[in-house]
Design a protein around this motif. Structure first.
Motif, PDB file in Angstrom:
ATOM      1  N   THR A 289       0.836  -1.198   0.000  1.00  0.00           N
ATOM      2  CA  THR A 289       0.000   0.000   0.000  1.00  0.00           C
ATOM      3  C   THR A 289       0.873   1.251   0.000  1.00  0.00           C
ATOM      4  O   THR A 289       1.883   1.319   0.690  1.00  0.00           O
ATOM      5  N   ARG A 290       0.439   2.245  -0.778  1.00  0.00           N
ATOM      6  CA  ARG A 290       1.198   3.486  -0.902  1.00  0.00           C
ATOM      7  C   ARG A 290       0.454   4.638  -0.223  1.00  0.00           C
ATOM      8  O   ARG A 290      -0.668   4.495   0.248  1.00  0.00           O
ATOM      9  N   ASN A 291       1.092   5.803  -0.226  1.00  0.00           N
ATOM     10  CA  ASN A 291       0.483   7.003   0.333  1.00  0.00           C
ATOM     11  C   ASN A 291      -0.765   7.411  -0.448  1.00  0.00           C
ATOM     12  O   ASN A 291      -0.993   6.956  -1.573  1.00  0.00           O
ATOM     13  N   VAL A 292      -1.524   8.306   0.151  1.00  0.00           N
ATOM     14  CA  VAL A 292      -2.730   8.815  -0.507  1.00  0.00           C
ATOM     15  C   VAL A 292      -2.336   9.562  -1.777  1.00  0.00           C
ATOM     16  O   VAL A 292      -1.193  10.012  -1.920  1.00  0.00           O
ATOM     17  N   ASP A 303      -6.870  13.432   9.334  1.00  0.00           N
ATOM     18  CA  ASP A 303      -5.859  13.472  10.388  1.00  0.00           C
ATOM     19  C   ASP A 303      -5.926  14.803  11.140  1.00  0.00           C
ATOM     20  O   ASP A 303      -5.694  15.875  10.565  1.00  0.00           O
ATOM     21  N   LEU A 304      -6.219  14.745  12.442  1.00  0.00           N
ATOM     22  CA  LEU A 304      -6.372  15.947  13.254  1.00  0.00           C
ATOM     23  C   LEU A 304      -5.094  16.779  13.275  1.00  0.00           C
ATOM     24  O   LEU A 304      -5.145  18.017  13.213  1.00  0.00           O
ATOM     25  N   ASP A 305      -3.955  16.130  13.357  1.00  0.00           N
ATOM     26  CA  ASP A 305      -2.672  16.826  13.347  1.00  0.00           C
ATOM     27  C   ASP A 305      -2.514  17.633  12.061  1.00  0.00           C
ATOM     28  O   ASP A 305      -2.161  18.817  12.071  1.00  0.00           O
ATOM     29  N   CYS A 306      -2.803  16.999  10.954  1.00  0.00           N
ATOM     30  CA  CYS A 306      -2.700  17.625   9.644  1.00  0.00           C
ATOM     31  C   CYS A 306      -3.694  18.789   9.505  1.00  0.00           C
ATOM     32  O   CYS A 306      -3.333  19.892   9.073  1.00  0.00           O
ATOM     33  N   ARG A 340      -4.009   5.058   7.290  1.00  0.00           N
ATOM     34  CA  ARG A 340      -5.349   4.832   7.838  1.00  0.00           C
ATOM     35  C   ARG A 340      -6.428   4.666   6.778  1.00  0.00           C
ATOM     36  O   ARG A 340      -7.603   4.532   7.118  1.00  0.00           O
ATOM     37  N   THR A 341      -6.051   4.710   5.507  1.00  0.00           N
ATOM     38  CA  THR A 341      -7.054   4.462   4.480  1.00  0.00           C
ATOM     39  C   THR A 341      -7.597   3.038   4.644  1.00  0.00           C
ATOM     40  O   THR A 341      -6.897   2.150   5.144  1.00  0.00           O
ATOM     41  N   MET A 362     -13.277   7.264   5.477  1.00  0.00           N
ATOM     42  CA  MET A 362     -12.424   8.095   4.636  1.00  0.00           C
ATOM     43  C   MET A 362     -12.257   7.391   3.298  1.00  0.00           C
ATOM     44  O   MET A 362     -12.537   6.199   3.172  1.00  0.00           O
ATOM     45  N   SER A 363     -11.795   8.125   2.325  1.00  0.00           N
ATOM     46  CA  SER A 363     -11.722   7.584   0.970  1.00  0.00           C
ATOM     47  C   SER A 363     -10.732   6.432   0.876  1.00  0.00           C
ATOM     48  O   SER A 363      -9.694   6.414   1.551  1.00  0.00           O
TER      49      SER A 363
END
Length: 486
Positions: A289-292, A303-306, A340-341, A362-363
């Motif tokens: 799995t890769r990044n969004v 993401d709350l931090d983001c 988290r996707t 989330m997507s």
């Protein structure tokens, strides 16, 4: 199969009954279960938090409670108030929680930010590191505090009583002796910890979401330091590249193009799983799995931090388009949403995570059509099946890869990650090309005469490639890794 529980006891939800009682009155029996402090006031009489500590999710680590006219500490979200471990009933309650789950049959715990539970009771201001903001990192005063090992000893007694497993999440730990006090086998505290040095490697000077740079030698130096230290001092490593708070390793560490996604995923598996310690494989890592997607708009992020970072940026620098673009690039690289996707189970709608008429929280990463668990399990050359091979190799050659020492090879190369594991007269070389180009590696100049036996290769069967590694000049294809007895 063993079952580990996630033990989150540095903080609770603000909806926890303990906290509801705590904030109901200063006289409530639960008041001291959390960290409450009166306000400070500046020369103009303006109310200020008790100190300048920053929350890990942006802004002050203190939240004003209008009802009781005091601040409470939250090192994370405002909805996550910190427990006061100085108060004995809190520790007693934590011990009861542990026993409850162990009595139910749990085999141990992953302990969330467990080294934050002991805080300097003076609660002093943190030194100014980032002059652009009043809020500063107070980890000097709340990470690895003065009573930490007293608390760990209490936890360790319970764990030993049940013969239970423990791995502690411990940010802000670079002191080898501090780590050893937590994990040395005869200390009876924790079995191992998650170290954070390598997952902070791409952070900016002041801010996680600022651009940061690193070299392969930086990553190699981190692993060498902890591999050799733990081996020499009867400690144990927790090995990981990914978790629920981190981006995907193919993007973060290999920085691979889509063309070499599978090769990079296998290479990373080889480098990680054959080190000394316990490998942790996070959901989706085993299928590559890769990044969004880079195209994601901000309304896709959860993401709350983001999101807090983005809202603060818009508030304080509303017209700085360059800063906005830079932050957006960093979110795609570092947001916790990357890990988290929804799990990509199949090529069905929503990746098989939920029904076609439902909407996940989330997507789904749109590449699920090609990279999903169902397809990976069926493909003998997939990242998933390679993970099975490399873990099988670790088990087969247990003396070498579990109990052997670790020695870094070709230390100064920015293109090769290589190390040996040796147990008595058995020695294996783990060699990886960390680039998208074909390289020639001179084994003889790096102290390796020849490969006596090839055990594993990321491209082909070990038998089919043995001739390629029989001489002193070894050709390595993009992201190719090989494991050999030498």
């Amino acid at each position: 199969m063993k079952l580990l529980m996630d033990l989150v006891v540095n903080h609770t939800s603000d909806q926890n009954e303990w906290f509801k009682q705590s904030r109901s009155s200063k006289d409530n029996e639960y008041r001291n279960w959390y960290v409450w402090k009166p306000a400070k006031y500046d020369e103009q009489g303006n109310r200020q938090p008790p100190n300048n500590w920053v929350s890990h999710f942006q802004g002050s680590a203190w939240e004003w409670d209008e009802h009781t006219q005091e601040y409470y500490l939250h090192l994370y979200a405002t909805e996550q108030p910190d427990l006061n471990w100085e108060h004995p009933p809190v520790r007693k309650a934590v011990h009861e929680i542990m026993r409850f789950w162990l009595d139910k049959g749990a085999d141990g715990f992953r302990m969330d930010v467990i080294n934050f539970v002991s805080k300097d009771q003076r609660f002093p201001d943190a030194p100014v590191k980032d002059p652009r903001t009043p809020w500063q990192w107070g980890d000097k005063y709340y990470a690895n505090g003065p009573r930490l090992h007293e608390y760990f000893q209490d936890l360790g007694k319970i764990l030993k009583e049940y013969d239970a497993f423990s791995v502690g999440e411990m940010p802000f730990v670079k002191d080898t002796e501090e780590v050893l006090r937590a994990v040395q086998f005869d200390r009876n505290e924790l079995n191992m910890i998650f170290n954070f040095e390598h997952v902070d490697i791409d952070h900016g000077t002041y801010d996680k979401f600022e651009p940061g740079s690193w070299k392969l030698t930086d990553l190699k130096a981190f692993f060498e330091r902890w591999q050799t230290f733990m081996y020499d001092n009867d400690g144990w490593n927790a090995l990981y590249f990914e978790n629920h708070d981190q981006p995907r390793s193919i993007d973060r560490y290999a920085q691979a193009s889509e063309k070499y996604r599978t090769e990079a995923g296998k290479m990373l598996a080889t480098i990680l799983a054959l080190k000394s310690g316990t490998p942790f494989v996070y959901q989706g890592q085993e299928i590559g799995t890769r990044n969004v997607p880079i195209e994601w708009d901000m309304d896709e992020y959860k993401d709350l931090d983001c999101l807090n970072h983005w809202h603060r940026l818009l508030k304080h620098r509303p017209d700085d388009k360059e800063a906005h673009q830079s932050a957006r690039r960093e979110y795609q690289k570092k947001s916790r949403d990357n890990g988290r996707t929804p799990v990509q189970w199949s090529s069905a709608p929503n990746a098989g995570f939920t029904g076609p008429n439902a909407k996940p929280w989330m997507s789904v990463n749109p590449d699920y059509v090609r990279f999903n668990a169902e397809a990976q399990v069926k493909d003998p050359k997939s990242i998933y099946n390679y993970w099975a091979s490399v873990l099988g190799l670790r088990k087969k050659y247990l003396d070498i890869f579990v109990y052997g020492n670790y020695e870094l090879v070709d230390r100064d190369s920015q293109e090769i990650f290589a190390y040996t594991r040796q147990y008595e007269d058995q020695k294996a070389l783990v060699l990886a090309n960390w680039t998208e180009k074909t390289l020639e590696w001179d084994s003889a100049s790096n102290g390796v005469k020849r490969a006596k036996e090839v055990l594993l290769n990321t491209y082909d069967s070990a038998e089919s490639v043995k001739e390629r590694f029989s001489g002193s000049k070894w050709e390595l294809r993009p992201f190719e890794a090989v494991v050999a007895i030498v």
